[in-house]
Design a protein around this motif. Structure first.
Motif, PDB file in Angstrom:
ATOM      1  N   MET A  29       0.835  -1.195   0.000  1.00 43.41           N
ATOM      2  CA  MET A  29       0.000   0.000   0.000  1.00 43.41           C
ATOM      3  C   MET A  29       0.873   1.249   0.000  1.00 43.41           C
ATOM      4  SD  MET A  29      -3.051  -0.902   2.537  1.00 43.41           S
ATOM      5  CE  MET A  29      -4.474  -1.768   1.961  1.00 43.41           C
ATOM      6  N   LEU A  30       1.853   1.284   0.892  1.00 43.28           N
ATOM      7  CA  LEU A  30       2.772   2.413   0.910  1.00 43.28           C
ATOM      8  C   LEU A  30       3.836   2.158  -0.151  1.00 43.28           C
ATOM      9  CD1 LEU A  30       3.380   3.048   4.720  1.00 43.28           C
ATOM     10  CD2 LEU A  30       1.597   3.964   3.251  1.00 43.28           C
ATOM     11  N   ARG A  43      16.355  13.586   4.401  1.00 41.96           N
ATOM     12  CA  ARG A  43      17.123  13.073   5.539  1.00 41.96           C
ATOM     13  C   ARG A  43      16.945  11.572   5.707  1.00 41.96           C
ATOM     14  NH1 ARG A  43      20.904  16.344   5.375  1.00 41.96           N
ATOM     15  NH2 ARG A  43      20.455  18.472   6.011  1.00 41.96           N
ATOM     16  N   LEU A  44      15.818  11.032   5.229  1.00 42.77           N
ATOM     17  CA  LEU A  44      15.578   9.595   5.270  1.00 42.77           C
ATOM     18  C   LEU A  44      14.623   9.265   4.134  1.00 42.77           C
ATOM     19  CD1 LEU A  44      14.774   7.339   8.268  1.00 42.77           C
ATOM     20  CD2 LEU A  44      13.165   7.430   6.394  1.00 42.77           C
ATOM     21  N   SER A  45      14.898   8.180   3.434  1.00 48.45           N
ATOM     22  CA  SER A  45      13.968   7.711   2.414  1.00 48.45           C
ATOM     23  C   SER A  45      13.905   6.199   2.469  1.00 48.45           C
ATOM     24  CB  SER A  45      14.376   8.180   1.016  1.00 48.45           C
ATOM     25  OG  SER A  45      15.578   7.569   0.618  1.00 48.45           O
ATOM     26  N   SER A  46      12.714   5.683   2.289  1.00 44.71           N
ATOM     27  CA  SER A  46      12.516   4.242   2.262  1.00 44.71           C
ATOM     28  C   SER A  46      11.479   3.953   1.189  1.00 44.71           C
ATOM     29  CB  SER A  46      12.041   3.761   3.636  1.00 44.71           C
ATOM     30  OG  SER A  46      12.067   2.365   3.692  1.00 44.71           O
ATOM     31  N   TYR A  47      11.849   3.075   0.244  1.00 40.29           N
ATOM     32  CA  TYR A  47      10.969   2.738  -0.879  1.00 40.29           C
ATOM     33  C   TYR A  47      10.516   1.293  -0.750  1.00 40.29           C
ATOM     34  CZ  TYR A  47      12.054   7.123  -3.136  1.00 40.29           C
ATOM     35  OH  TYR A  47      12.157   8.455  -3.421  1.00 40.29           O
ATOM     36  N   TYR A  48       9.260   1.058  -1.092  1.00 37.80           N
ATOM     37  CA  TYR A  48       8.686  -0.280  -0.984  1.00 37.80           C
ATOM     38  C   TYR A  48       8.328  -0.870  -2.339  1.00 37.80           C
ATOM     39  CZ  TYR A  48       8.624   1.411   3.709  1.00 37.80           C
ATOM     40  OH  TYR A  48       9.025   1.955   4.919  1.00 37.80           O
ATOM     41  N   MET A  99       1.571   6.655  -1.753  1.00 40.37           N
ATOM     42  CA  MET A  99       0.792   5.416  -1.780  1.00 40.37           C
ATOM     43  C   MET A  99      -0.019   5.355  -3.062  1.00 40.37           C
ATOM     44  SD  MET A  99      -2.145   6.371   0.946  1.00 40.37           S
ATOM     45  CE  MET A  99      -3.588   7.247   0.389  1.00 40.37           C
ATOM     46  N   LYS A 100      -0.590   4.204  -3.306  1.00 41.60           N
ATOM     47  CA  LYS A 100      -1.511   4.051  -4.435  1.00 41.60           C
ATOM     48  C   LYS A 100      -2.926   4.330  -3.945  1.00 41.60           C
ATOM     49  CE  LYS A 100       1.445   3.055  -7.618  1.00 41.60           C
ATOM     50  NZ  LYS A 100       1.723   3.937  -8.716  1.00 41.60           N
ATOM     51  N   GLN A 147       6.447  -2.965   6.881  1.00 39.86           N
ATOM     52  CA  GLN A 147       7.153  -4.097   6.284  1.00 39.86           C
ATOM     53  C   GLN A 147       6.560  -4.364   4.913  1.00 39.86           C
ATOM     54  OE1 GLN A 147       7.166  -7.302   9.134  1.00 39.86           O
ATOM     55  NE2 GLN A 147       8.122  -6.024  10.678  1.00 39.86           N
ATOM     56  N   ASN A 148       7.416  -4.293   3.892  1.00 40.20           N
ATOM     57  CA  ASN A 148       6.983  -4.506   2.497  1.00 40.20           C
ATOM     58  C   ASN A 148       5.849  -3.581   2.087  1.00 40.20           C
ATOM     59  OD1 ASN A 148       8.856  -6.567   2.093  1.00 40.20           O
ATOM     60  ND2 ASN A 148       7.457  -8.077   2.959  1.00 40.20           N
TER      61      ASN A 148
END
Length: 181
Positions: A29-30, A43-48, A99-100, A147-148
């Motif tokens: 979802m994210l 400063r922080l990035s996280s891609y799923y 998100m989608k 998570q994921n």
């Protein structure tokens, strides 16, 4: 169910599927989480989901520019390149989530608030420097929550427990290595 299920036949497989997380509904979802300062520096990035680095940099720059240029009276929801982008400013940091379409925007705002509260509890009033100098811990906290691409945990105590245990183990090992000398 009966004997076929107990023997590991076809119905056992169906039962396992029913008990697992419904992947279509909860996961992926994210698409990304960003923490950005007022100057637009990430400063922080996280891609799923996988996005090529060049495209990721362009996407970040455009989304950051779009979010930072909006004033406080405007809505915190923006649509951009097929993403719903939800953002919120806390002190000098912007928390931006992509998100989608299949997710509730208010739920994502609640997630952002839970993330900020958890970071505040861990860092005792989080600021940009905390994220910069403890990036691995900030990522760890985020990974305990997401998570994921699925929002997995929002309880502060549950999120911080593993990091506190790691710190305790680290402190104990440092202490015991000093005694052994």
């Amino acid at each position: 169910g009966g004997a076929a299920g107990a023997a590991g036949g076809p119905s056992a497989h169906k039962n396992r599927e029913r008990r697992s997380w419904p992947a279509n509904h909860l996961c992926s979802m994210l698409k990304f989480v960003l923490m950005v300062n007022k100057q637009g520096q990430t400063r922080l990035s996280s891609y799923y989901e996988w996005i090529p680095m060049q495209e990721r940099c362009a996407l970040e720059a455009e989304i950051i520019r779009k979010c930072l240029s909006r004033n406080e009276t405007q809505c915190s929801f923006v649509e951009y390149r097929g993403y719903k982008v939800i953002y919120r400013r806390y002190a000098s940091l912007f928390f931006i989530v992509g998100m989608k379409d299949n997710m509730n925007e208010l739920g994502v705002l609640e997630f952002i608030h839970a993330l900020v509260e958890t970071l505040d509890k861990y860092f005792e009033s989080v600021c940009e420097l905390d994220i910069m100098f403890n990036l691995e811990k900030a990522h760890f906290i985020l990974e305990e929550m997401v998570q994921n691409g699925c929002i997995f945990e929002t309880n502060k105590a549950n999120i911080l427990k593993p990091i506190m245990l790691m710190e305790k183990a680290s402190d104990d090992s440092v202490f015991s290595s000093k005694i052994g000398r």
